[in-house]
Design an enzyme around this catalytic site. Structure first.
Site, PDB file in Angstrom:
ATOM      1  N   LYS A  99       0.824  -1.228   0.000  1.00 21.20           N
ATOM      2  CA  LYS A  99       0.000   0.000   0.000  1.00 21.20           C
ATOM      3  C   LYS A  99       0.848   1.263   0.000  1.00 21.20           C
ATOM      4  O   LYS A  99       0.436   2.273  -0.551  1.00 21.20           O
ATOM      5  CB  LYS A  99      -0.957  -0.018   1.185  1.00 21.20           C
ATOM      6  CG  LYS A  99      -1.982  -1.104   0.992  1.00 21.20           C
ATOM      7  CD  LYS A  99      -3.262  -0.843   1.706  1.00 21.20           C
ATOM      8  CE  LYS A  99      -4.294  -1.819   1.193  1.00 21.20           C
ATOM      9  NZ  LYS A  99      -5.326  -2.114   2.141  1.00 21.20           N
TER      10      LYS A  99
ATOM     11  N   LYS B  23      -5.830 -11.156  -4.739  1.00 19.24           N
ATOM     12  CA  LYS B  23      -6.932 -11.399  -3.805  1.00 19.24           C
ATOM     13  C   LYS B  23      -8.150 -10.545  -4.187  1.00 19.24           C
ATOM     14  O   LYS B  23      -7.977  -9.409  -4.624  1.00 19.24           O
ATOM     15  CB  LYS B  23      -6.447 -11.005  -2.408  1.00 19.24           C
ATOM     16  CG  LYS B  23      -7.387 -11.311  -1.291  1.00 19.24           C
ATOM     17  CD  LYS B  23      -6.936 -10.654   0.001  1.00 19.24           C
ATOM     18  CE  LYS B  23      -7.378  -9.211   0.054  1.00 19.24           C
ATOM     19  NZ  LYS B  23      -7.225  -8.578   1.368  1.00 19.24           N
TER      20      LYS B  23
ATOM     21  N   LYS C  16     -11.815  -5.628  -1.149  1.00 24.38           N
ATOM     22  CA  LYS C  16     -12.878  -4.614  -1.281  1.00 24.38           C
ATOM     23  C   LYS C  16     -12.344  -3.240  -1.637  1.00 24.38           C
ATOM     24  O   LYS C  16     -13.079  -2.398  -2.118  1.00 24.38           O
ATOM     25  CB  LYS C  16     -13.731  -4.565  -0.017  1.00 24.38           C
ATOM     26  CG  LYS C  16     -13.014  -4.083   1.221  1.00 24.38           C
ATOM     27  CD  LYS C  16     -14.008  -3.935   2.361  1.00 24.38           C
ATOM     28  CE  LYS C  16     -13.671  -4.827   3.531  1.00 24.38           C
ATOM     29  NZ  LYS C  16     -12.361  -4.560   4.126  1.00 24.38           N
TER      30      LYS C  16
HETATM   31  N1  AQP Z   1     -10.447 -12.499  -0.884  1.00 26.06           N
HETATM   32  C1  AQP Z   1     -10.591 -12.961   0.338  1.00 26.06           C
HETATM   33  N2  AQP Z   1     -10.668 -14.289   0.548  1.00 26.06           N
HETATM   34  C2  AQP Z   1     -10.828 -14.810   1.791  1.00 26.06           C
HETATM   35  N3  AQP Z   1     -10.923 -14.027   2.887  1.00 26.06           N
HETATM   36  C3  AQP Z   1     -10.861 -12.699   2.726  1.00 26.06           C
HETATM   37  N4  AQP Z   1     -10.918 -11.680   3.592  1.00 26.06           N
HETATM   38  C4  AQP Z   1     -10.778 -10.506   2.920  1.00 26.06           C
HETATM   39  N5  AQP Z   1     -10.644 -10.745   1.602  1.00 26.06           N
HETATM   40  C5  AQP Z   1     -10.680 -12.100   1.454  1.00 26.06           C
HETATM   41  C6  AQP Z   1     -11.102 -11.825   5.026  1.00 26.06           C
HETATM   42  O1  AQP Z   1     -12.195 -11.006   5.423  1.00 26.06           O
HETATM   43  C7  AQP Z   1     -11.939 -10.491   6.726  1.00 26.06           C
HETATM   44  C8  AQP Z   1     -12.070  -9.007   6.723  1.00 26.06           C
HETATM   45  O2  AQP Z   1     -11.168  -8.461   5.794  1.00 26.06           O
HETATM   46  P1  AQP Z   1     -10.578  -7.009   5.942  1.00 26.06           P
HETATM   47  O3  AQP Z   1     -11.697  -6.070   6.060  1.00 26.06           O
HETATM   48  O4  AQP Z   1      -9.584  -6.981   7.036  1.00 26.06           O
HETATM   49  O5  AQP Z   1      -9.736  -6.813   4.657  1.00 26.06           O
HETATM   50  P2  AQP Z   1     -10.043  -6.801   3.115  1.00 26.06           P
HETATM   51  O6  AQP Z   1     -11.435  -7.126   2.757  1.00 26.06           O
HETATM   52  O7  AQP Z   1      -8.971  -7.610   2.530  1.00 26.06           O
HETATM   53  O8  AQP Z   1      -9.916  -5.234   2.874  1.00 26.06           O
HETATM   54  P3  AQP Z   1      -9.182  -4.452   1.801  1.00 26.06           P
HETATM   55  O9  AQP Z   1      -9.163  -3.039   2.292  1.00 26.06           O
HETATM   56  O10 AQP Z   1      -9.693  -4.711   0.440  1.00 26.06           O
HETATM   57  O11 AQP Z   1      -7.890  -5.182   1.906  1.00 26.06           O
HETATM   58  P4  AQP Z   1      -6.493  -4.942   1.895  1.00 26.06           P
HETATM   59  O12 AQP Z   1      -6.311  -3.876   2.957  1.00 26.06           O
HETATM   60  O13 AQP Z   1      -5.966  -6.293   2.254  1.00 26.06           O
HETATM   61  O14 AQP Z   1      -6.235  -4.490   0.507  1.00 26.06           O
HETATM   62  C9  AQP Z   1     -10.523 -10.942   7.099  1.00 26.06           C
HETATM   63  O15 AQP Z   1     -10.626 -12.088   7.914  1.00 26.06           O
HETATM   64  C10 AQP Z   1      -9.903 -11.287   5.779  1.00 26.06           C
HETATM   65  O16 AQP Z   1      -8.907 -12.280   5.896  1.00 26.06           O
END
Ligand code: AQP
Length: 331
Positions: A112, A197, A200
């Site tokens: 990031k 991945k 969101k």
């Molecule tokens: N793609 C995914 N597959 C499986 N598990 C997922 N989680 C998130 N994406 C996947 C799990 O959901 C929980 C909450 O996630 P989060 O809000 O901490 O993170 P996020 O959805 O990954 O948010 P961002 O902002 O889109 O992500 P980053 O910051 O990583 O780019 C967690 O248990 C997560 O493992």
């Protein structure tokens, strides 16, 4: 009963990855077999450029979706992180326990901060230090298990290291937690880019199924998913990441084994159609319940108020003990 903590960041609309990797298990399994806390971890949404009104809106939406996915406030504690001061209080002590090198090694910081620099934005200091806050989220509750998707493993490992280090230096204060993942779909990949991945906060949404997408949009996104060269439906993360992702999603939605499912399909087209149907069916009750709950904002306010009261009561003794152990004068 085993103590469990986990959370979601209000950085975007919740996705199928959030649901299959975390939320569904919290609702179907964790809240029934443990003393579970689930949080909308809003302070974590401030580590990157943010719009205050959007964070507020997404925080309510995330909490509503957690209820819609089946969390029962009589069985678990659901709250917003910033409503419980103990998280920020403890975070500072953990910043005093962690090292600069540990923080700089975190994958999210590397990715990031690089993205921010590329788009000409400054990198917030909190993007470097937030893993200490994440550790505080977990350790404040003497959490034993942290059910999350695979992407969170590094954070929980750091949390364990910090707990062990703090306990060794200042006397036993924290429980050392362990990470758990769902048996399938622990890392749901972007349908347009199976090497990334499904996240969101990704900029392009064409490969992301949002929990509130309507059925037609879900079908379109699944039917347009990138598949791999070749025609055979095989379960192979390295060689066939696109198809393997679809098999994992189908397995998670139907409770079947992804490798067995691979043998049941002769073409990508029929697989995609079944995945689309399965995802639509899994998300239908969540969307319906979300619409009902969104019509009654006072109910959500009450759930979150009670949840924060309960969480505060649980966190305070541990955080006070950490303050004493590290050498701060009791107030
Ligand atoms: N793609 C995914 N597959 C499986 N598990 C997922 N989680 C998130 N994406 C996947 C799990 O959901 C929980 C909450 O996630 P989060 O809000 O901490 O993170 P996020 O959805 O990954 O948010 P961002 O902002 O889109 O992500 P980053 O910051 O990583 O780019 C967690 O248990 C997560 O493992």
């Amino acid at each position: 009963m085993k103590r469990i903590f986990s959370g979601v960041k209000p950085t975007g609309h919740l996705t199928l990855g959030n649901y299959l990797g975390a939320m569904r298990r919290w609702a179907e399994v964790d809240q029934h077999r443990s003393d579970a806390l689930f949080s909308v971890v809003d302070l974590h949404a401030l580590t990157v450029e943010h719009d205050p009104a959007r964070v507020r809106r997404l925080s309510r939406q995330a909490a509503t979706l957690l209820l819609a996915s089946g969390l029962d406030p009589d069985r678990c504690t659901l709250f917003v992180q910033s409503h419980v001061d103990e998280h920020a209080r403890l975070s500072y002590l953990l910043e005093c326990t962690a090292t600069d090198g540990e923080m700089r090694r975190m994958i999210q910081y590397k990715e990031k901060s690089a993205q921010a620099r590329e788009s000409g934005q400054s990198v917030r200091l909190s993007l470097l230090t937030y893993p200490a806050l994440m550790a505080a989220d977990i350790l404040a509750y003497r959490t034993e298990e942290v059910p999350v998707g695979e992407d969170q493993t590094q954070h929980v490992e750091l949390t364990r290291d910090l707990a062990v280090r703090f306990n060794q230096r200042y006397g036993h204060t924290f429980t050392v937690p362990r990470v758990t993942h769902p048996p399938v779909a622990a890392r749901v990949m972007d349908l347009q880019d199976p090497a990334s991945k499904m996240g969101k906060s990704n900029a392009v949404g064409a490969g992301i199924v949002y929990l509130l997408d309507d059925a037609d949009v879900v079908r379109k996104k699944v039917m347009r998913a990138v598949t791999d060269s070749g025609h055979e439906v095989a379960y192979d993360r390295e060689e066939r990441p696109g198809v393997t992702n679809l098999l994992e999603i189908l397995a998670a939605c139907t409770g079947r084994d992804p490798k067995e499912l691979a043998g049941a399909y002769a073409s990508y087209g029929t697989l995609k159609k079944d995945v689309a149907d399965a995802v639509v069916e899994v998300l239908r009750p969540v969307r319906e319940r979300h619409a009902e709950l969104a019509a009654d904002p006072a109910y959500l306010d009450e759930v979150l108020r009670k949840g924060a009261d309960r969480a505060r009561g649980m966190a305070r003794p541990t955080v006070d003990a950490a303050y004493r152990a590290i050498g701060l004068l009791p107030a």
